[in-house]
Scaffold this motif. Structure first.
Motif, PDB file in Angstrom:
ATOM      1  N   GLU A   1       0.836  -1.209   0.000  1.00  0.00           N
ATOM      2  CA  GLU A   1       0.000   0.000   0.000  1.00  0.00           C
ATOM      3  C   GLU A   1       0.868   1.255   0.000  1.00  0.00           C
ATOM      4  O   GLU A   1       0.580   2.221  -0.729  1.00  0.00           O
ATOM      5  N   ALA A   2       1.964   1.229   0.779  1.00  0.00           N
ATOM      6  CA  ALA A   2       2.864   2.386   0.826  1.00  0.00           C
ATOM      7  C   ALA A   2       3.538   2.580  -0.526  1.00  0.00           C
ATOM      8  O   ALA A   2       3.682   3.725  -1.003  1.00  0.00           O
ATOM      9  N   ALA A   3       3.911   1.497  -1.201  1.00  0.00           N
ATOM     10  CA  ALA A   3       4.554   1.599  -2.519  1.00  0.00           C
ATOM     11  C   ALA A   3       3.561   2.152  -3.549  1.00  0.00           C
ATOM     12  O   ALA A   3       3.918   3.003  -4.378  1.00  0.00           O
ATOM     13  N   LYS A   4       2.296   1.690  -3.507  1.00  0.00           N
ATOM     14  CA  LYS A   4       1.284   2.193  -4.433  1.00  0.00           C
ATOM     15  C   LYS A   4       1.054   3.684  -4.201  1.00  0.00           C
ATOM     16  O   LYS A   4       0.953   4.469  -5.162  1.00  0.00           O
ATOM     17  N   LYS A   5       0.964   4.066  -2.944  1.00  0.00           N
ATOM     18  CA  LYS A   5       0.724   5.472  -2.601  1.00  0.00           C
ATOM     19  C   LYS A   5       1.871   6.343  -3.091  1.00  0.00           C
ATOM     20  O   LYS A   5       1.655   7.427  -3.667  1.00  0.00           O
ATOM     21  N   LYS A   6       3.085   5.838  -2.919  1.00  0.00           N
ATOM     22  CA  LYS A   6       4.260   6.584  -3.340  1.00  0.00           C
ATOM     23  C   LYS A   6       4.264   6.754  -4.866  1.00  0.00           C
ATOM     24  O   LYS A   6       4.585   7.835  -5.393  1.00  0.00           O
ATOM     25  N   GLU A   7       3.900   5.683  -5.565  1.00  0.00           N
ATOM     26  CA  GLU A   7       3.891   5.735  -7.022  1.00  0.00           C
ATOM     27  C   GLU A   7       2.810   6.705  -7.522  1.00  0.00           C
ATOM     28  O   GLU A   7       3.026   7.469  -8.479  1.00  0.00           O
ATOM     29  N   GLU A   8       1.656   6.692  -6.860  1.00  0.00           N
ATOM     30  CA  GLU A   8       0.592   7.624  -7.240  1.00  0.00           C
ATOM     31  C   GLU A   8       1.022   9.067  -7.015  1.00  0.00           C
ATOM     32  O   GLU A   8       0.763   9.945  -7.854  1.00  0.00           O
ATOM     33  N   GLU A   9       1.695   9.313  -5.885  1.00  0.00           N
ATOM     34  CA  GLU A   9       2.185  10.670  -5.622  1.00  0.00           C
ATOM     35  C   GLU A   9       3.213  11.095  -6.668  1.00  0.00           C
ATOM     36  O   GLU A   9       3.236  12.246  -7.119  1.00  0.00           O
ATOM     37  N   LYS A  10       4.051  10.149  -7.072  1.00  0.00           N
ATOM     38  CA  LYS A  10       5.071  10.438  -8.075  1.00  0.00           C
ATOM     39  C   LYS A  10       4.400  10.799  -9.407  1.00  0.00           C
ATOM     40  O   LYS A  10       4.797  11.746 -10.098  1.00  0.00           O
ATOM     41  N   LYS A  11       3.366  10.019  -9.782  1.00  0.00           N
ATOM     42  CA  LYS A  11       2.650  10.299 -11.023  1.00  0.00           C
ATOM     43  C   LYS A  11       1.954  11.650 -10.950  1.00  0.00           C
ATOM     44  O   LYS A  11       1.914  12.404 -11.936  1.00  0.00           O
TER      45      LYS A  11
ATOM     46  N   VAL B   1       1.674  17.336 -12.579  1.00  0.00           N
ATOM     47  CA  VAL B   1       1.711  18.769 -12.253  1.00  0.00           C
ATOM     48  C   VAL B   1       2.882  19.421 -12.960  1.00  0.00           C
ATOM     49  O   VAL B   1       2.768  20.537 -13.495  1.00  0.00           O
ATOM     50  N   ALA B   2       4.041  18.727 -12.968  1.00  0.00           N
ATOM     51  CA  ALA B   2       5.216  19.280 -13.636  1.00  0.00           C
ATOM     52  C   ALA B   2       4.963  19.403 -15.144  1.00  0.00           C
ATOM     53  O   ALA B   2       5.363  20.386 -15.779  1.00  0.00           O
ATOM     54  N   ALA B   3       4.312  18.417 -15.729  1.00  0.00           N
ATOM     55  CA  ALA B   3       4.027  18.451 -17.163  1.00  0.00           C
ATOM     56  C   ALA B   3       3.036  19.582 -17.475  1.00  0.00           C
ATOM     57  O   ALA B   3       3.172  20.288 -18.484  1.00  0.00           O
TER      58      ALA B   3
END
Length: 178
Positions: A150-160, A165-167
């Motif tokens: 769950e922590a890895a999924k959350k981290k990946e979603e935040e990264k996306k 936002v950057a794009a």
């Protein structure tokens, strides 16, 4: 603190001393007694020698035993004492030792072997996941794995989301530059 009513204690008792005359008398009596014993031994030896001359084959063993009994000091000759705490080491010959016969284990050795076997059985069951502790460990591991996923999924979603936002910010910047 000293006890009431007692003066001194055990060290203040009356001491009695032996007079020098008594000591001399005792020493003389001891010397006389030793002289008498020596004379008796010499007489006994002379008698046994005479007996041996008359009968050379018989009685020689008995006279040696008598002399050895006389030489013992005090009550040694009267009482034979065997100390049960002092056991003489009995040596075995190589022919007496039986290698093929299984050795009897002591109670401690048996208990130690049983402990080792029980520990090995427990470890096998633990690795198979059949013990209570193993089941609890596996349940705990499953919970931890789920939390990490769950922590890895959350981290990946935040990264996306950050990339989006950057794009979007780059897209706005590119429009404003034109």
């Amino acid at each position: 603190m000293p006890r009431a009513g007692k003066k001194g204690g055990h060290k203040g008792r009356v001491r009695t001393y032996t007079s020098p005359e008594e000591i001399d008398a005792q020493m003389k009596a001891e010397k006389e007694r030793k002289k008498q014993e020596q004379e008796q031994e010499e007489q006994g030896a002379a008698q046994t020698d005479a007996a041996e001359e008359k009968l050379p084959a018989s009685g020689s063993d008995e006279s040696d035993d008598e002399n050895s009994l006389r030489r013992r000091a005090g009550v040694e000759g009267l009482i034979e004492i065997e100390n049960p705490n002092r056991v003489a080491q009995k040596s075995k010959k190589v022919t007496q030792i039986e290698v093929d016969e299984p050795r009897q284990l002591s109670r401690r050795e048996r208990e130690e072997i049983e402990k080792q076997k029980a520990k090995e059985r427990y470890m096998k069951m633990h690795l198979a996941g059949k013990t209570d502790q193993a089941k609890a460990d596996l349940a705990r591991l499953a919970i931890i794995r789920k939390q990490r996923e769950e922590a890895a999924k959350k981290k990946e979603e935040e990264k996306k989301a950050k990339e989006a936002v950057a794009a979007a910010a780059r897209g706005v910047n590119s429009l404003s530059l034109k």
